[in-house]
Scaffold this motif. Structure first.
Motif, short mmCIF file in Angstrom:
data_model
loop_
_atom_site.label_atom_id
_atom_site.label_comp_id
_atom_site.label_asym_id
_atom_site.label_seq_id
_atom_site.Cartn_x
_atom_site.Cartn_y
_atom_site.Cartn_z
N GLU A 98 6.19 3.08 8.83
CA GLU A 98 7.70 3.30 9.20
C GLU A 98 7.60 3.85 10.75
N ALA A 99 6.48 4.83 11.13
CA ALA A 99 6.22 5.09 12.36
C ALA A 99 6.03 4.00 13.38
N LEU A 100 5.41 2.90 12.78
CA LEU A 100 4.94 1.74 13.82
C LEU A 100 6.33 1.04 14.18
N LYS A 101 7.11 0.81 13.01
CA LYS A 101 8.23 0.05 13.52
C LYS A 101 9.09 0.87 14.22
N GLU A 102 9.46 2.33 14.17
CA GLU A 102 10.13 3.06 14.77
C GLU A 102 9.75 2.86 16.27
N ASN A 103 8.27 3.14 16.41
CA ASN A 103 8.03 2.87 18.07
C ASN A 103 8.19 1.66 18.66
N ILE A 104 8.20 0.52 17.96
CA ILE A 104 8.47 -0.96 18.40
C ILE A 104 10.16 -0.96 18.84
N TYR A 105 10.84 -0.31 17.77
CA TYR A 105 12.33 -0.34 18.05
C TYR A 105 12.68 0.46 19.19
#
Length: 79
Positions: free
Chosen positions: A59-66
């Motif tokens: 979830e943190a990875l996805k948030e960083n991408i977005y």
């Protein structure tokens, strides 16, 4: 230079052609090896599946991408 595709079997460290070759004794050739995936390679792949589990927060990875996409990091297109 003539190119010919010949199927061969690897046995005892030697390639054994599955058809006769029109070659002189001692003639040098260049081999191109095209093989199929070996079951042990698939087993190694399956054994490594999930190895990263628990080492990161998806979830943190996805948030960083977005978050990076929301920043105006791309140049504005010229109209």
């Amino acid at each position: 230079m003539i190119t010919k595709n010949v199927k061969a079997t690897f046995s005892g460290g030697v390639l054994i052609p599955q058809e006769s070759l029109d070659l002189e004794e001692g003639e040098n050739v260049v081999l191109s090896i095209e093989g199929q995936p070996v079951e042990r390679s698939l087993a190694a792949l399956r054994a490594s599946a999930g190895a990263w589990e628990g080492t990161h927060d998806p979830e943190a990875l996805k948030e960083n991408i977005y978050s990076n996409r929301r920043r105006n990091s791309r140049p504005q297109p010229k109209l």
